[in-house]
Design an enzyme around this catalytic site. Structure first.
Site, PDB file in Angstrom:
ATOM      1  N   HIS A  51       0.867  -1.187   0.000  1.00  0.00           N
ATOM      2  CA  HIS A  51       0.000   0.000   0.000  1.00  0.00           C
ATOM      3  C   HIS A  51       0.906   1.241   0.000  1.00  0.00           C
ATOM      4  CE1 HIS A  51      -3.536   2.269   0.258  1.00  0.00           C
ATOM      5  NE2 HIS A  51      -3.964   1.978   1.476  1.00  0.00           N
ATOM      6  N   GLN A 111      -0.307   4.835   0.993  1.00  0.00           N
ATOM      7  CA  GLN A 111      -0.500   4.948   2.435  1.00  0.00           C
ATOM      8  C   GLN A 111       0.843   5.219   3.118  1.00  0.00           C
ATOM      9  OE1 GLN A 111      -3.559   4.692   4.224  1.00  0.00           O
ATOM     10  NE2 GLN A 111      -2.182   5.619   5.698  1.00  0.00           N
ATOM     11  N   ASP A 120      -2.886  -1.145  12.306  1.00  0.00           N
ATOM     12  CA  ASP A 120      -3.837  -1.331  11.201  1.00  0.00           C
ATOM     13  C   ASP A 120      -4.810  -2.429  11.640  1.00  0.00           C
ATOM     14  OD1 ASP A 120      -5.108  -1.477   8.718  1.00  0.00           O
ATOM     15  OD2 ASP A 120      -3.485  -2.581   7.735  1.00  0.00           O
ATOM     16  N   CYS A 142      -3.883   3.734   9.609  1.00  0.00           N
ATOM     17  CA  CYS A 142      -4.189   4.044   8.202  1.00  0.00           C
ATOM     18  C   CYS A 142      -5.682   4.204   7.975  1.00  0.00           C
ATOM     19  CB  CYS A 142      -3.615   2.963   7.296  1.00  0.00           C
ATOM     20  SG  CYS A 142      -4.274   1.338   7.631  1.00  0.00           S
ATOM     21  N   ARG A 150      -2.934  11.752   2.711  1.00  0.00           N
ATOM     22  CA  ARG A 150      -3.099  10.901   1.521  1.00  0.00           C
ATOM     23  C   ARG A 150      -3.335  11.776   0.300  1.00  0.00           C
ATOM     24  NH1 ARG A 150      -4.860   5.622   1.920  1.00  0.00           N
ATOM     25  NH2 ARG A 150      -4.530   5.690  -0.317  1.00  0.00           N
TER      26      ARG A 150
HETATM   27  N1   CP Z   1      -6.368   3.714   4.325  1.00  0.00           N
HETATM   28  C1   CP Z   1      -7.050   3.426   3.208  1.00  0.00           C
HETATM   29  O1   CP Z   1      -6.509   3.040   2.163  1.00  0.00           O
HETATM   30  O2   CP Z   1      -8.393   3.612   3.330  1.00  0.00           O
HETATM   31  P1   CP Z   1      -9.505   3.158   2.292  1.00  0.00           P
HETATM   32  O3   CP Z   1      -9.521   1.651   2.285  1.00  0.00           O
HETATM   33  O4   CP Z   1     -10.780   3.743   2.800  1.00  0.00           O
HETATM   34  O5   CP Z   1      -9.152   3.677   0.930  1.00  0.00           O
HETATM   35  N1  NVA Z   2      -4.565  -3.856   5.651  1.00  0.00           N
HETATM   36  C1  NVA Z   2      -5.822  -3.230   5.306  1.00  0.00           C
HETATM   37  C2  NVA Z   2      -5.633  -1.806   4.943  1.00  0.00           C
HETATM   38  C3  NVA Z   2      -6.888  -1.031   4.673  1.00  0.00           C
HETATM   39  C4  NVA Z   2      -6.627   0.356   4.212  1.00  0.00           C
HETATM   40  C5  NVA Z   2      -6.500  -4.009   4.191  1.00  0.00           C
HETATM   41  O1  NVA Z   2      -5.806  -4.448   3.266  1.00  0.00           O
HETATM   42  O2  NVA Z   2      -7.709  -4.179   4.239  1.00  0.00           O
END
Ligand code: CP
Ligand code: NVA
Length: 305
Positions: free
Chosen positions: A126, A129, A221, A261, A289
């Site tokens: 990610h 993020q 997270d 996040c 972000r």
């Molecule tokens: N942190 C993040 O990526 O949030 P969303 O899943 O809402 O995009």
């Molecule tokens: N680790 C989480 C992050 C969400 C923004 C997921 O992948 O669902």
């Protein structure tokens, strides 16, 4: 900078510095026309609040348009091969933002697309993020060297990109996960290699108290990521002691700040008390972000079309 942003490992230290320089400018000057008339295509296989909205708003603020393609629209890899989706979208759009399950899918899009592909979350990484996370650290600490961030929870996509970008800028990171939920071994090895060059200290432990000792930032997270819903009950049990609560906070530096996040699951990985406390900077982090992604779009979309 490469054509695509897929993991965070694909950025050099200089790329990160350039992104942050642009971020600072764009955060002050909200509206600009650097991407006038360009088009961002958002291909999402999973739900999203922050990623979708910040990319769409960010594109608009730079003079671009955005098209959101929900899971039911493109049906990535089901309706037609990903390599065809990539080549068709590249004829219409100036950049693609993709949220996928498999990381290989976002890589496949990047491989066949002539325009830049930005990973808006895959099962492994990610990076957008992590850019926002590291930028938030910088805004609050004013530096990276000698700053310690403790990540407590699942060794997942979020921590993988955080390790990639954090170690590159010299941020020290300690990670506490339950046994069997450590970050990916190869990714950890790559982060160790980078940390040796940048003198960032990185450490893994199974003990959250150990990880947060002397920490300037504590980060967590969700315990169950999107796509792992069947494991939710088991994970709730396994991760129980990996909660960011006021007791754990006391073991870190006195004025340590709390990152997440989001979305937050209060009562699981974080307590409501901590989430709502003065030490929590989660909404600044979420706002960032928008700013870092505007910088990334400005740099990628302009260069590669
Ligand atoms: N942190 C993040 O990526 O949030 P969303 O899943 O809402 O995009
Ligand atoms: N680790 C989480 C992050 C969400 C923004 C997921 O992948 O669902």
């Amino acid at each position: 900078m490469n054509k695509d942003l897929l993991s965070g490992f694909d950025l050099t230290e200089k790329d990160v510095a350039n992104i942050f320089k642009q971020t600072k400018i764009l955060k002050k000057k909200k509206i600009s026309n650097v991407l006038n008339g360009k088009v961002a295509a958002l291909v999402f296989q999973k739900p999203s609040n922050r990623t979708r909205v910040s990319f769409e708003v960010g594109a608009r603020q730079l003079g671009a348009y955005s098209i959101y393609l929900a899971p039911r629209d493109i049906r990535l890899g089901e309706r037609e091969p990903i390599k065809d989706v990539a080549r068709v979208l590249a004829r219409y759009a100036d950049g693609i933002i993709a949220r996928t399950f498999s990381h290989e899918d976002v890589c496949e899009l990047a491989k066949y697309s002539d325009v830049g592909v930005i990973n808006g979350l895959s099962d492994m990484y990610h990076p957008c993020q992590a850019l926002a996370d590291v930028y938030t650290v910088y805004e609050n600490a004013g530096k990276f060297k000698g700053v310690k961030l403790a990540y407590v929870g699942d060794g997942n996509n979020v921590v993988h990109s955080l390790l990639a970008i954090g170690t590159k800028v010299g941020l020290s990171i300690s990670v506490a996960t339950p046994k069997g939920y450590e970050p990916d071994k190869e990714i950890w090895a790559q982060a160790v290699k980078i940390s040796k060059k940048t003198k960032a200290k990185i450490l893994h432990t199974h003990d959250p108290e150990d990880a947060v000792k002397g920490a300037d930032f504590i980060y967590t997270d969700v315990w169950t990521s999107m796509g792992q819903e069947k494991e939710k009950l088991a994970r709730k049990r396994i991760f129980k002691k990996y909660q960011i609560n006021s007791q754990l906070l006391k073991k870190a530096k006195k004025n340590c700040l709390v990152l997440h996040c989001m979305p937050m699951h209060r009562g699981e990985e974080i307590t409501d008390e901590v989430a709502e406390s003065k030490q929590s900077v989660v909404f600044d982090q979420a706002e960032n972000r928008l700013h870092v992604q505007k910088a990334v779009m400005a740099m990628l979309f302009k260069k590669h079309k």
